[in-house]
Write a protein that holds these residues in place. Structure first.
Motif, PDB file in Angstrom:
ATOM      1  N   SER A  71       0.705  -1.236  -0.020  1.00  0.00           N
ATOM      2  CA  SER A  71      -0.161  -0.065   0.128  1.00  0.00           C
ATOM      3  C   SER A  71       0.794   1.173  -0.177  1.00  0.00           C
ATOM      4  O   SER A  71       2.206   1.082   0.294  1.00  0.00           O
ATOM      5  CB  SER A  71      -1.040   0.034   1.272  1.00  0.00           C
ATOM      6  OG  SER A  71      -0.249   0.382   2.471  1.00  0.00           O
ATOM      7  N   PRO A  72       0.211   2.360  -0.287  1.00  0.00           N
ATOM      8  CA  PRO A  72       1.189   3.684  -0.120  1.00  0.00           C
ATOM      9  C   PRO A  72       1.475   3.676   1.396  1.00  0.00           C
ATOM     10  O   PRO A  72       0.998   2.982   2.300  1.00  0.00           O
ATOM     11  CB  PRO A  72      -0.037   4.636  -0.218  1.00  0.00           C
ATOM     12  CG  PRO A  72      -1.001   4.085  -1.174  1.00  0.00           C
ATOM     13  CD  PRO A  72      -1.209   2.685  -0.753  1.00  0.00           C
ATOM     14  N   PRO A  73       2.469   4.567   1.754  1.00  0.00           N
ATOM     15  CA  PRO A  73       3.064   4.489   2.951  1.00  0.00           C
ATOM     16  C   PRO A  73       1.997   4.518   4.488  1.00  0.00           C
ATOM     17  O   PRO A  73       0.927   5.584   4.145  1.00  0.00           O
ATOM     18  CB  PRO A  73       3.856   5.742   3.045  1.00  0.00           C
ATOM     19  CG  PRO A  73       4.111   5.960   1.685  1.00  0.00           C
ATOM     20  CD  PRO A  73       3.118   5.464   1.021  1.00  0.00           C
ATOM     21  N   ILE A 196       9.715  -0.203   3.474  1.00  0.00           N
ATOM     22  CA  ILE A 196       9.401   0.278   5.030  1.00  0.00           C
ATOM     23  C   ILE A 196       8.101   0.916   5.120  1.00  0.00           C
ATOM     24  O   ILE A 196       7.833   2.013   4.541  1.00  0.00           O
ATOM     25  CB  ILE A 196      10.409   1.013   5.333  1.00  0.00           C
ATOM     26  CG1 ILE A 196      11.777   0.496   5.347  1.00  0.00           C
ATOM     27  CG2 ILE A 196      10.424   1.776   6.658  1.00  0.00           C
ATOM     28  CD1 ILE A 196      12.334  -0.409   6.354  1.00  0.00           C
ATOM     29  N   GLY A 197       7.336   0.590   5.991  1.00  0.00           N
ATOM     30  CA  GLY A 197       5.886   1.134   6.271  1.00  0.00           C
ATOM     31  C   GLY A 197       4.914   1.179   5.047  1.00  0.00           C
ATOM     32  O   GLY A 197       4.021   1.947   5.077  1.00  0.00           O
ATOM     33  N   THR A 198       5.272   0.216   3.950  1.00  0.00           N
ATOM     34  CA  THR A 198       4.313   0.190   2.835  1.00  0.00           C
ATOM     35  C   THR A 198       3.865  -1.255   2.757  1.00  0.00           C
ATOM     36  O   THR A 198       2.903  -1.461   1.816  1.00  0.00           O
ATOM     37  CB  THR A 198       4.955   0.605   1.759  1.00  0.00           C
ATOM     38  OG1 THR A 198       5.970  -0.234   1.145  1.00  0.00           O
ATOM     39  CG2 THR A 198       5.511   1.810   1.668  1.00  0.00           C
ATOM     40  N   ASN A 292       0.279   3.804  13.462  1.00  0.00           N
ATOM     41  CA  ASN A 292      -0.605   3.403  12.360  1.00  0.00           C
ATOM     42  C   ASN A 292      -0.502   2.033  11.905  1.00  0.00           C
ATOM     43  O   ASN A 292      -1.592   1.466  11.786  1.00  0.00           O
ATOM     44  CB  ASN A 292      -0.432   4.431  11.126  1.00  0.00           C
ATOM     45  CG  ASN A 292      -0.451   5.907  11.279  1.00  0.00           C
ATOM     46  OD1 ASN A 292      -1.452   6.155  12.116  1.00  0.00           O
ATOM     47  ND2 ASN A 292       0.320   6.803  10.719  1.00  0.00           N
ATOM     48  N   ALA A 293       0.565   1.426  11.746  1.00  0.00           N
ATOM     49  CA  ALA A 293       0.543   0.113  11.142  1.00  0.00           C
ATOM     50  C   ALA A 293      -0.104  -0.797  12.360  1.00  0.00           C
ATOM     51  O   ALA A 293      -0.798  -1.756  12.056  1.00  0.00           O
ATOM     52  CB  ALA A 293       1.914  -0.436  11.195  1.00  0.00           C
ATOM     53  N   SER A 294       0.427  -0.582  13.671  1.00  0.00           N
ATOM     54  CA  SER A 294      -0.169  -1.466  14.709  1.00  0.00           C
ATOM     55  C   SER A 294      -1.521  -1.167  14.879  1.00  0.00           C
ATOM     56  O   SER A 294      -2.278  -2.294  15.342  1.00  0.00           O
ATOM     57  CB  SER A 294       0.425  -0.846  16.118  1.00  0.00           C
ATOM     58  OG  SER A 294       0.294   0.376  16.408  1.00  0.00           O
TER      59      SER A 294
END
Length: 319
Positions: A71-73, A196-198, A292-294
Motif C-alpha cells: 500500500s501507500p506509506p 518500509i511502512g508500505t 498507524n501500522a499497529s
C-alpha cells in the motif's frame, strides 16, 4: 545481492522479496511456487503459495501460503487506505486459518518485539490496540457483544529484557490456556527501502523472531508450540549495507558504469566493518509508522476473529 545477504547474515523476511531475488537471478519463475495478484483501488495483494519441497528449498521458507499487502506509506494514515487494508485482512486471514477455528475457540495474540525500541515495538503496540475478551468470558460474560470469542494477548518482550527466551514464555502460556490458534505479530526487516511502512505480510507457517537482522531465536511454529501459528509483520528497518548496495546500483545505472557485485560488496564490508555489518536504518517518522501500522493490524485481525461486529464495538475491548 545474495553475496551481500550472506555477509550481513540476513534472512529475507518477505516472501515477495525472496521470490524476486530468485527470479532475478535465474530469469525464470520459481518451481513449486504459485503466485496470484489482486489490484484493489489503493492496495495490491500478492498471494504466494509454496506447494512442495522443491519450492520450499528454492524460497528458503516452509510450505504454506504468504499473503503480502502492498500500500501507500502507512505513515500517511489515509482513512481510505486504512479501510481497504482492514477489509483485505478480514478477507484473507480466514483463508490462512482454514478450518482451524470454531466459534468458541480461544485465540492467543502474541506481540513480539522490544517495546523500548520504537522500530521493534510493532508487536507490543498491536496488543495494546487489540480487543481482549477472554477474561470477560470468565468474569463478566454479560459485558460481551454476542458472537465474541475468547481472545487473550501477551507481549513477552525480548531475551535482553526478560532473561527468558520468547519461545519459552509463549510455550508456557500455550500449554496453560490451550488456545486453538496463535497469531504472532512482529516487525520485519526489508531488503528494499521502499518496503518500509508500505508492506504487510501474513502467513500460516509460523515465524522465526529476529531472523531478518541475523539474530535468530527459537521458531514459533506448529511443530514447536503444538498449535497452528499465523505470522503477521510489517517491515520497519533495513540494513545499511542494503541501502549502500542499492545506491551503488543506481549510480551505475545512471552513469553507465558497470556494476561489479564483488567489488561493491567488498566496499560495503570495509565501510560497515566497524559495526560487523549489523547497522540497521529506520526512517525518522518511524513513530508514526508503528502507531498507524499497529492500529491497522489490530483492527484487521479483530475483524477476522469477530466477523459481523463493528469497529466501534471492537475498540471498546482494546487494552
Amino acid at each position: 545481492m545474495n553475496e551481500l545477504l550472506r555477509f550481513l547474515n540476513l534472512r529475507v523476511d518477505l516472501a515477495v522479496e525472496a521470490r524476486d531475488l530468485i527470479r532475478g537471478a535465474t530469469g525464470q519463475e520459481v518451481p513449486g511456487v504459485e503466485e496470484t495478484v489482486e489490484q484493489m483501488e489503493y492496495i495490491k495483494i500478492n498471494t504466494i503459495n509454496i506447494l512442495n519441497e522443491i519450492g520450499a528449498q528454492q524460497m528458503g521458507r516452509p510450505i504454506g501460503t504468504y499473503v503480502t499487502i502492498q500500500s501507500p506509506p502507512l505513515k500517511i494514515n489515509d482513512p481510505y487506505v486504512k479501510d481497504e487494508i482492514i477489509t483485505a485482512m478480514e478477507k484473507k486471514l480466514p483463508l490462512l486459518f482454514q478450518n482451524m477455528l470454531k466459534p468458541g475457540d480461544t485465540v492467543l495474540l502474541v506481540g513480539l518485539g522490544n517495546w523500548r525500541a520504537t522500530a521493534d515495538a510493532l508487536g507490543p503496540k498491536f496488543i495494546e490496540y487489540s480487543p481482549i475478551t477472554r477474561h470477560y468470558h470468565q468474569e463478566a460474560p454479560q459485558a460481551l457483544v454476542e458472537g465474541m470469542r475468547p481472545v487473550c494477548g501477551i507481549a513477552p518482550g525480548v531475551l535482553g529484557i526478560t532473561g527468558i527466551e520468547t519461545f519459552e514464555i509463549i510455550k508456557g502460556v500455550v500449554d496453560r490456556i490451550k488456545p486453538a490458534l496463535v497469531i504472532a505479530v512482529d516487525a520485519l526487516a526489508a531488503q528494499n527501502v521502499e518496503r518500509i511502512g508500505t508492506t504487510i505480510q501474513m502467513s500460516n507457517t509460523g515465524i522465526q523472531p529476529g531472523a531478518g537482522i541475523g539474530n535468530m531465536r527459537h521458531s514459533l511454529t506448529y511443530e514447536g508450540l503444538g498449535v497452528p501459528v499465523i505470522a503477521i509483520g510489517c517491515p520497519t528497518i533495513v540494513n545499511a549495507g542494503i541501502i549502500a548496495d542499492q545506491a551503488i546500483r543506481k549510480f551505475c545505472l545512471h552513469s553507465g558504469a558497470m556494476y561489479n557485485e564483488t567489488r561493491a560488496v567488498d566496499a560495503i564490508k570495509e565501510v560497515l566493518s566497524f559495526f560487523g555489518g549489523g547497522l540497521g536504518v529506520t526512517p525518522t517518522e518511524i513513530d508514526e509508522i508503528i502507531e498507524n501500522a499497529s492500529r491497522i493490524l489490530a483492527m484487521g485481525v479483530a475483524k477476522s476473529l469477530f466477523p459481523g461486529i463493528s469497529e466501534e464495538q471492537l475498540e471498546l475491548y482494546a487494552t
